[in-house]
Design an enzyme around this catalytic site. Structure first.
Site, mmCIF file in Angstrom:
data_model
loop_
_atom_site.group_PDB
_atom_site.id
_atom_site.type_symbol
_atom_site.label_atom_id
_atom_site.label_comp_id
_atom_site.label_asym_id
_atom_site.label_seq_id
_atom_site.Cartn_x
_atom_site.Cartn_y
_atom_site.Cartn_z
ATOM 1 N N CYS A 2 -7.665 13.134 3.916
ATOM 2 C CA CYS A 2 -8.781 14.188 3.587
ATOM 3 C C CYS A 2 -8.423 14.666 2.367
ATOM 4 O O CYS A 2 -7.314 14.900 2.018
ATOM 5 C CB CYS A 2 -8.736 15.528 4.833
ATOM 6 N N ARG A 28 -8.882 9.717 -0.944
ATOM 7 C CA ARG A 28 -8.096 10.338 0.339
ATOM 8 C C ARG A 28 -8.994 10.288 1.697
ATOM 9 O O ARG A 28 -8.126 10.392 2.715
ATOM 10 C CB ARG A 28 -7.561 11.952 0.014
ATOM 11 N N TRP A 75 -11.210 11.767 6.153
ATOM 12 C CA TRP A 75 -10.921 10.576 6.909
ATOM 13 C C TRP A 75 -10.330 10.931 8.163
ATOM 14 O O TRP A 75 -9.785 11.655 8.898
ATOM 15 C CB TRP A 75 -9.496 10.055 6.033
ATOM 16 N N ASN A 99 -6.627 19.424 6.094
ATOM 17 C CA ASN A 99 -6.049 18.170 5.976
ATOM 18 C C ASN A 99 -4.696 18.286 6.831
ATOM 19 O O ASN A 99 -4.135 19.077 6.740
ATOM 20 C CB ASN A 99 -5.823 18.018 4.488
ATOM 21 N N GLY A 100 -4.749 16.969 7.849
ATOM 22 C CA GLY A 100 -3.514 17.231 8.618
ATOM 23 C C GLY A 100 -3.899 16.902 9.730
ATOM 24 O O GLY A 100 -5.157 16.563 10.261
ATOM 25 N N GLU A 479 2.915 -9.064 -0.433
ATOM 26 C CA GLU A 479 1.934 -7.995 -0.909
ATOM 27 C C GLU A 479 0.497 -8.538 -1.492
ATOM 28 O O GLU A 479 -0.504 -7.903 -1.361
ATOM 29 C CB GLU A 479 2.519 -7.460 -2.136
ATOM 30 N N LYS A 483 -3.028 -7.186 -0.276
ATOM 31 C CA LYS A 483 -3.956 -7.058 -1.143
ATOM 32 C C LYS A 483 -5.340 -7.696 -0.931
ATOM 33 O O LYS A 483 -6.372 -7.023 -0.879
ATOM 34 C CB LYS A 483 -4.022 -7.208 -2.858
ATOM 35 N N GLU A 486 -6.899 -5.937 2.421
ATOM 36 C CA GLU A 486 -7.199 -4.482 2.377
ATOM 37 C C GLU A 486 -8.509 -4.381 1.767
ATOM 38 O O GLU A 486 -9.336 -3.525 1.874
ATOM 39 C CB GLU A 486 -6.194 -3.538 2.080
ATOM 40 N N HIS A 502 7.812 -23.724 11.309
ATOM 41 C CA HIS A 502 8.221 -22.987 12.577
ATOM 42 C C HIS A 502 7.118 -22.441 13.116
ATOM 43 O O HIS A 502 7.139 -21.619 13.991
ATOM 44 C CB HIS A 502 9.132 -22.004 12.447
ATOM 45 N N LYS A 601 -5.970 6.794 0.529
ATOM 46 C CA LYS A 601 -4.784 6.533 -0.361
ATOM 47 C C LYS A 601 -3.380 7.130 0.170
ATOM 48 O O LYS A 601 -2.303 6.644 0.103
ATOM 49 C CB LYS A 601 -5.215 7.235 -1.451
HETATM 50 O O1 M6R Z 1 2.076 6.500 -1.126
HETATM 51 P P1 M6R Z 1 2.847 5.527 -0.269
HETATM 52 O O2 M6R Z 1 3.648 4.451 -1.621
HETATM 53 O O3 M6R Z 1 3.903 6.036 0.690
HETATM 54 O O4 M6R Z 1 1.950 4.807 0.536
HETATM 55 C C1 M6R Z 1 2.083 3.685 1.495
HETATM 56 C C2 M6R Z 1 1.013 2.838 1.877
HETATM 57 O O5 M6R Z 1 0.027 3.789 2.655
HETATM 58 C C3 M6R Z 1 0.291 2.196 0.849
HETATM 59 O O6 M6R Z 1 1.116 1.282 -0.158
HETATM 60 C C4 M6R Z 1 -0.729 1.289 1.311
HETATM 61 O O7 M6R Z 1 -0.277 0.274 2.060
HETATM 62 C C5 M6R Z 1 -1.786 1.139 0.239
HETATM 63 N N1 M6R Z 1 -3.241 0.703 0.776
HETATM 64 C C6 M6R Z 1 -1.660 -0.531 -0.257
HETATM 65 O O8 M6R Z 1 -2.339 -1.028 -1.197
#
Ligand code: M6R
Length: 606
Positions: A2, A28, A75, A99-100, A479, A483, A486, A502, A601
């Protein structure tokens, strides 16, 4: 999760500006949005399900004219993304955005007995609580109310009887005030303020702020006035814009050579072989006697931590363990005064990472934060902070921030290796030279974009994908898979290549693309064998290979060729084609690259 905005000024219209600010916070959360504005006939509220543009187009046909207003992009946590659940929430003459998570909202709802709730949210309880405790002074009542709240919150409230006042409060959720000319702004994050001002004040946990056009007053929850410094932000508004790229993610991928250069700036002296890490205030004697390093992080930052583990162990000889912050906080922290706990976070606001950091500190460990946002909660809570200097990252999928984290971890590994006597001056000079040339190698890796785009045309039809790598490139496989999943919504798994036999090899057939990170390394021959095994089971192998490679290239269906760099630096180069592959695949699937579904984010809730 949010985003909150607000502005109070004299006479000028602020709603359009707040929409602009909300767009800069859309990363956010983006399932619904709303604005509450003081008008001559009371507070008007407009809320819409969907992205900010839905709210914006409604306001174009039915404008809200106001010089004091608050806004929100959501969110969903408690309650579905509906108009009724969208913020702001109203109770009589009061409105609130949040927010929270208010953890005791059910208890408070019961206590508020006959109050009539219009939404399923935890937030609405705040409006009713403030209304119940109302004593004629908005800030004073908010101070009373926040004392009753459990959980994390950034709040902004207005009352119809005080038309130029916004009251804000925070605990464990970020909130920044922008100081303008006869105007005060409020936002969850700095990029939302940049079109209006670069002079900001970071609120601290427990602060309650009263914003009027010409005055700002910050108190603690007991009403004691708090002095908060104005910080001049060096990021420009343009830095948080797309600069001609179709998406923020593509722009941020292309910024990575600069990210590395910025993260190295002023930290390395190649001739003397020295690494200077301002912000790391642990003296060399203490670094020498460390027993262990523990790293906590989430998501992409956790993958950076895995690379960091490899680098720190190799360079310093210190044992390193890496934990998901969300797991670490539910176990006894077996940390003590000879241990270093590193928390890695792009945002510096991730709730689990913050909690893990706090627990490590309480257990007596030395703590260090690696993060990208100078004024973030984690950066401000810690005595040891290494900034990644990647600039604002807006795309929800992290790219350049990851690059900044890898660069800082490389420096930290070198620093520990030198201090602990494992790396000689000559070795340090050589390693720093290699690091310095890295931006050129990343530039060259960016030239895989056309090939990645062409491969993506076919990868877009896949249902699943398997990413494999070894050693320091195993986290790069993880990673790469994250990517892809997501932003393109293709199911993807990352595996250490040695684990294929395995189990996962059973999945391989012509329908299963295998993306192999197979650049020059100590494990290259065995990795080449893994690629050949996949190939002989009909997999279409897409391989990231070093220039001049022929063995893996022969077995692969397609290759993404990157410059050959020393193995310890190869993650910083190898991730680039995988980011591009994910990006172009998402584009080919018409997915919302910068704002993938269900994601936010900054994850400020556990
Ligand atoms: O702000 P942060 O690095 O603590 O965030 C961690 C994860 O939420 C963040 O890396 C998330 O996995 C992203 N969507 C990755 O692209």
């Amino acid at each position: 999760m949010c985003g909150i905005v607000g502005c109070t000024t004299h006479g000028a219209e602020v709603v359009g500006g707040l929409i602009e600010s909300l767009k800069r916070l859309e990363y956010r959360g983006y399932d619904s949005a709303g604005i509450a504005a003081q008008t001559p006939t009371g507070i008007g509220i407009v809320r819409r399900v969907g992205k900010i543009r839905e709210l914006e187009s409604h306001l174009l046909t039915e404008p809200l004219h106001s010089s004091t207003a608050i806004g929100h992009t959501r969110w969903a946590t408690h309650g579905r993304p509906t108009e009724a659940n969208a913020h702001p929430h109203r109770c009589g003459k009061l409105v609130v955005v949040h927010n929270g998570i208010i953890e005791n909202y059910l208890e408070l709802r019961q206590e508020l007995g006959d109050a009539v709730f219009q939404s399923e949210t935890d937030t609405e309880v705040v409006a009713h609580l403030v209304a119940k405790l109302w004593n004629g002074d908005l800030a004073a009542t908010v101070r009373l109310a926040v004392g009753r709240l459990e959980g994390s919150f950034a709040l902004a409230l207005m009352h119809e009887d005080m038309p130029d006042l916004i009251v804000a409060a925070r605990r464990d959720s970020p909130l920044v005030i922008g100081v303008g000319d006869a105007a005060h702004w409020l936002a969850s994050d700095v990029p939302a303020l940049l079109p209006w001002t670069r002079r900001v004040i970071y609120l601290e946990d427990g602060d309650v702020a009263e914003l009027r056009p010409d005055t700002l007053r910050v108190t603690d929850t007991s009403g004691k006035v708090q002095q908060r410094d104005i910080v001049e932000i060096s990021w420009s508004a343009e830095m948080a814009e797309k600069g001609g790229y179709a998406h923020f993610m593509l722009k941020e991928i292309h910024e990575q050579p600069t990210t590395v250069a910025n993260a190295l700036l002023g930290r390395i002296a190649e001739k003397s072989g020295l690494v200077t890490l301002e912000g790391l205030n642990i003296d060399d004697d203490t670094l020498r006697t460390l027993r262990r390093v523990s790293i906590v992080a989430c998501g992409t930052s956790w993958h950076a931590a895995q690379v960091g583990r490899f680098l720190i162990e190799q360079d310093s000889g210190l044992p390193v363990e890496v934990d998901y912050a969300s797991e670490a906080i539910y176990r006894e922290p077996l940390l003590g005064r000879d241990d270093l706990l590193i928390a890695i976070s792009q945002s510096g606001e991730t709730a689990d990472t913050r909690a893990a950091l706090r627990r490590g500190r309480e257990a007596g460990a030395h703590t260090l934060v690696i993060c990208n946002v100078a004024g973030s909660s984690m950066a401000r809570d810690s005595t040891n902070v290494l900034l990644t200097y990647a600039g604002p990252e807006i795309g929800v999928a992290s790219t350049k921030a990851f690059m900044g984290q890898l660069t800082v971890l490389s420096l930290l590994a070198l620093k520990l290796g030198a201090v602990r006597g494992r790396l000689t001056d000559d070795v340090m000079r050589q390693r720093l030279h290699e690091l310095k040339t890295l931006p050129h190698a990343i530039e060259a890796a960016l030239r895989t974009s056309d090939e990645a785009r062409s491969i993506a045309g076919e990868l877009a039809a896949a249902r699943d994908a398997l990413f494999i790598g070894r050693g320091v490139n195993y986290p790069i496989a993880l990673e790469g898979a994250l990517k892809l999943k997501e932003i393109s919504y293709i199911h993807a798994e990352g595996y250490p290549a040695g684990e294929m036999k395995h189990g996962p090899i059973a999945l391989i057939d012509a329908q299963m693309p295998v993306i192999a990170v197979a650049t020059r390394s100590a494990t290259y021959p065995i990795m080449a064998g893994n690629v050949e095994e996949a190939r002989s089971r009909a997999a279409r192998v897409i391989a990231v290979v070093s220039e001049g490679d022929d063995r893996v290239a022969r077995a692969a269906w397609r290759t993404l060729v990157v410059p050959a760099v020393p193995e310890n630096l190869s993650p910083l180069v190898n991730i680039v084609p995988l980011q591009l592959l994910a990006y172009w695949t998402a584009v080919a699937r018409n997915a919302d690259v910068d704002q993938p579904r269900n994601l936010a984010k900054t994850v400020t809730v556990q």
